[in-house]
Design a protein around this motif. Structure first.
Motif, PDB file in Angstrom:
ATOM      1  N   HIS A 118      29.258 -27.701 -16.025  1.00 31.73           N
ATOM      2  CA  HIS A 118      30.212 -26.784 -16.965  1.00 31.73           C
ATOM      3  C   HIS A 118      30.249 -25.249 -16.831  1.00 31.73           C
ATOM      4  O   HIS A 118      28.914 -24.753 -16.326  1.00 31.73           O
ATOM      5  CB  HIS A 118      30.275 -27.318 -18.222  1.00 31.73           C
ATOM      6  N   PHE A 133      27.309 -25.117 -24.749  1.00 31.78           N
ATOM      7  CA  PHE A 133      27.635 -26.520 -25.055  1.00 31.78           C
ATOM      8  C   PHE A 133      28.085 -26.814 -26.264  1.00 31.78           C
ATOM      9  O   PHE A 133      29.072 -27.592 -26.521  1.00 31.78           O
ATOM     10  CB  PHE A 133      26.229 -27.133 -24.921  1.00 31.78           C
ATOM     11  N   VAL A 170      31.952 -28.861 -26.714  1.00 29.49           N
ATOM     12  CA  VAL A 170      31.953 -30.061 -27.791  1.00 29.49           C
ATOM     13  C   VAL A 170      33.168 -29.638 -28.677  1.00 29.49           C
ATOM     14  O   VAL A 170      34.039 -30.522 -29.053  1.00 29.49           O
ATOM     15  CB  VAL A 170      30.724 -30.440 -28.476  1.00 29.49           C
ATOM     16  N   PHE A 222      32.063 -33.499 -19.087  1.00 29.74           N
ATOM     17  CA  PHE A 222      31.412 -34.724 -19.854  1.00 29.74           C
ATOM     18  C   PHE A 222      31.577 -35.871 -18.861  1.00 29.74           C
ATOM     19  O   PHE A 222      30.622 -36.893 -19.144  1.00 29.74           O
ATOM     20  CB  PHE A 222      32.294 -35.185 -20.991  1.00 29.74           C
ATOM     21  N   ASP A 279      28.688 -33.531 -15.629  1.00 26.78           N
ATOM     22  CA  ASP A 279      27.567 -32.675 -15.553  1.00 26.78           C
ATOM     23  C   ASP A 279      26.333 -33.358 -15.911  1.00 26.78           C
ATOM     24  O   ASP A 279      25.855 -33.938 -17.138  1.00 26.78           O
ATOM     25  CB  ASP A 279      28.070 -31.694 -16.758  1.00 26.78           C
ATOM     26  N   ILE A 291      24.711 -32.335 -19.157  1.00 26.36           N
ATOM     27  CA  ILE A 291      25.382 -33.015 -20.676  1.00 26.36           C
ATOM     28  C   ILE A 291      25.052 -34.616 -20.750  1.00 26.36           C
ATOM     29  O   ILE A 291      24.565 -35.169 -21.452  1.00 26.36           O
ATOM     30  CB  ILE A 291      26.777 -33.140 -20.558  1.00 26.36           C
ATOM     31  N   ARG A 339      21.413 -34.528 -22.260  1.00 30.24           N
ATOM     32  CA  ARG A 339      21.712 -34.317 -23.738  1.00 30.24           C
ATOM     33  C   ARG A 339      21.968 -35.587 -24.260  1.00 30.24           C
ATOM     34  O   ARG A 339      21.789 -35.529 -25.256  1.00 30.24           O
ATOM     35  CB  ARG A 339      22.850 -33.143 -23.858  1.00 30.24           C
ATOM     36  N   GLU A 340      22.872 -36.297 -23.728  1.00 32.38           N
ATOM     37  CA  GLU A 340      23.288 -37.466 -24.184  1.00 32.38           C
ATOM     38  C   GLU A 340      22.205 -38.577 -24.463  1.00 32.38           C
ATOM     39  O   GLU A 340      22.082 -39.186 -25.458  1.00 32.38           O
ATOM     40  CB  GLU A 340      24.344 -38.141 -23.534  1.00 32.38           C
ATOM     41  N   GLU A 377      24.411 -39.269 -14.320  1.00 36.93           N
ATOM     42  CA  GLU A 377      25.751 -38.823 -14.843  1.00 36.93           C
ATOM     43  C   GLU A 377      27.020 -39.418 -13.958  1.00 36.93           C
ATOM     44  O   GLU A 377      28.001 -39.613 -14.540  1.00 36.93           O
ATOM     45  CB  GLU A 377      25.895 -37.069 -14.880  1.00 36.93           C
ATOM     46  N   MET A 405      27.524 -35.749 -30.631  1.00 40.90           N
ATOM     47  CA  MET A 405      27.054 -34.618 -29.826  1.00 40.90           C
ATOM     48  C   MET A 405      27.216 -33.298 -30.618  1.00 40.90           C
ATOM     49  O   MET A 405      27.166 -32.500 -30.077  1.00 40.90           O
ATOM     50  CB  MET A 405      27.931 -34.548 -28.646  1.00 40.90           C
TER      51      MET A 405
END
Ligand code: FES
Ligand SMILES: [Fe+2]
Length: 419
Positions: free
Chosen positions: A3, A9, A13, A26, A29, A32, A35-36, A330, A406
């Motif tokens: 992104h 970030f 969001v 989303f 990337d 991301i 992070r999830e 991803e 998130m």
């Protein structure tokens, strides 16, 4: 695709609009995705396999998810345990084959040996001050409900969804089917070249059923019920529910995902009639296997239990289909469908596997294709978020929940409507 580096970030969001699909990063990337996997997944109970996959002492099965690998093993005492598939010596994978039967868990690298309770029982040539007791395999939380094994990747001190609360909510709908007393008649893996959220978004709406699933649409009357006026539809549903209740069938309507937007693992369920004259989810509506569990008569309904975003249990009176969604990268995920019938049913005499699996197999093949095509379009420079229809309320709620997890503030989208 990463992104835009100018946008943090948190800003990204915060600017997502409820009621619309997400911005491109989303779905593309890797940062991301990471992070999830760190913020959204841990704490949830994730379905692994049915207990009949590891019936004997020493049987194990691996569950790989987003780079983690978990060993689920049945011990000498018959108990099922789970461990991270990471050697405590220098970190090698301990089990390599996806499934097997072992006496010990022995690392292939330098042959450290762990027992089936994860204790290190042999490590050659270590210094005198080395205490094997300090080096067990890392435990992973595991629970079994109705023959289904779940693990949880949450940290010891991190939040964990309340497994007992979730399973208690499902009890009255699931119990008569006795899912522990079943046999797996088929399991199919559908590798999907798309972000896991596109697969879940697809699974949670039936706006696409009529155009994309001719077979499913023929079997399930509700797909086109949306064309009826709401009053006629409400009356139809009411008649079924009245009939079910008069027979003591749980007329399930636990559609509370929208009320659980800040839950670690939202859940829900619903139950609906299949179609006039249909007994089960088969091509001609005729039964394809004996009644499950304690069921004494056909009620012509189907039940869906939603166990977080990644696991779904579809119950017809004579078979069950378990849907496990697994994020891999991803741009890749995996859908595994497992079909169950009662454990004393015999192939050829009581059921024909092809007939049992027909609807969900053909439908999931179609879904894989539309999800892959969805990802290809989302990868375009011209992709931008689009509006969800009234009929995609399940998807809207999923995305609203996801944004909450998130870190977005004040996301509300508790829309309840017709599936
Ligand atoms: S990494 Fe496992 S024994 Fe060395
Ligand atoms: Fe579909």
């Amino acid at each position: 695709m990463a992104h835009d580096a100018d946008v943090t970030f948190e800003e990204l969001v915060a600017r997502q609009k409820p009621g619309m699909s997400l911005e491109q990063p989303f779905y593309t990337d890797p940062a991301i995705f990471e992070r999830e996997m760190a913020d959204v997944l841990p704490g949830q109970w994730l379905y692994v396999e049915h207990t009949t996959t590891i019936p004997k002492k020493g049987d194990y099965v691996l569950y790989d998810i987003a780079g983690e690998s978990i060993i689920v093993v049945r011990g000498r005492d018959g108990e099922i345990r789970a461990f991270y598939n990471v050697c405590r010596h220098r970190g090698s994978r301990v089990c390599l084959a996806p499934q097997g039967n072992v006496r010990t868990l022995t690392c292939p690298y330098h042959a450290w040996v762990y027992d089936l309770e994860g204790k290190l029982i042999h490590a050659a040539l270590m210094a005198d001050d080395f205490d094997p007791g300090d080096w067990p395999l890392h435990d992973c939380r595991v629970r079994v409900w109705e023959g289904m094994i779940f693990i949880n990747l949450g940290d010891d001190d991190g939040p964990v969804a309340d497994f007992d609360e979730i399973t208690a909510a499902f009890e009255r709908y699931a119990k008569p089917y006795r899912l522990a007393d079943t046999r797996i008649i088929h399991q199919e893996t559908y590798p999907t070249d798309a972000n896991w959220k596109l697969a879940v978004e697809n699974f949670r709406e039936c706006y696409h059923c009529s155009p994309a699933h001719p077979e499913y649409t023929t079997v399930n009357a509700y797909v086109n019920d949306g064309d009826r006026d709401p009053e006629t539809r409400a009356k139809l549903v009411e008649d079924w529910v009245t009939e079910w209740e008069s027979k003591g069938v749980a007329a399930c309507d636990l559609r509370n995902w929208g009320d659980l937007l800040d839950a670690i693992q939202p859940y829900g369920a619903f139950r609906q009639p299949i179609r006039e004259g249909s007994w089960t989810l088969s091509q001609d509506g005729q039964p394809v296997a004996p009644l499950m569990g304690d069921l004494k008569e056909w009620d012509k309904g189907e039940t869906l239990l939603i166990v977080g975003p990644l696991f779904y249990i579809y119950l017809a009176n004579d078979h069950a289909a378990l849907f496990r969604f697994t994020p891999v990268r991803e741009d890749h995920c995996e859908v595994v469908v497992t079909w169950l019938v009662r454990d004393d049913a015999e192939e050829g005499r009581d059921y024909d596997t092809d007939k049992v699996i027909w609807m969900w197999d053909v439908t999931t093949i179609e879904d894989t294709k539309i999800i892959n095509d969805n990802q290809l379009g989302v990868n375009s420079r011209r992709y931008m978020p689009g509006r969800y229809s009234e009929r995609e309320y399940g998807t809207r709620n999923f995305i609203a929940w996801y944004l909450n997890r998130m870190g977005a503030q004040g996301v509300v989208s508790p829309v309840v409507g017709q599936p």
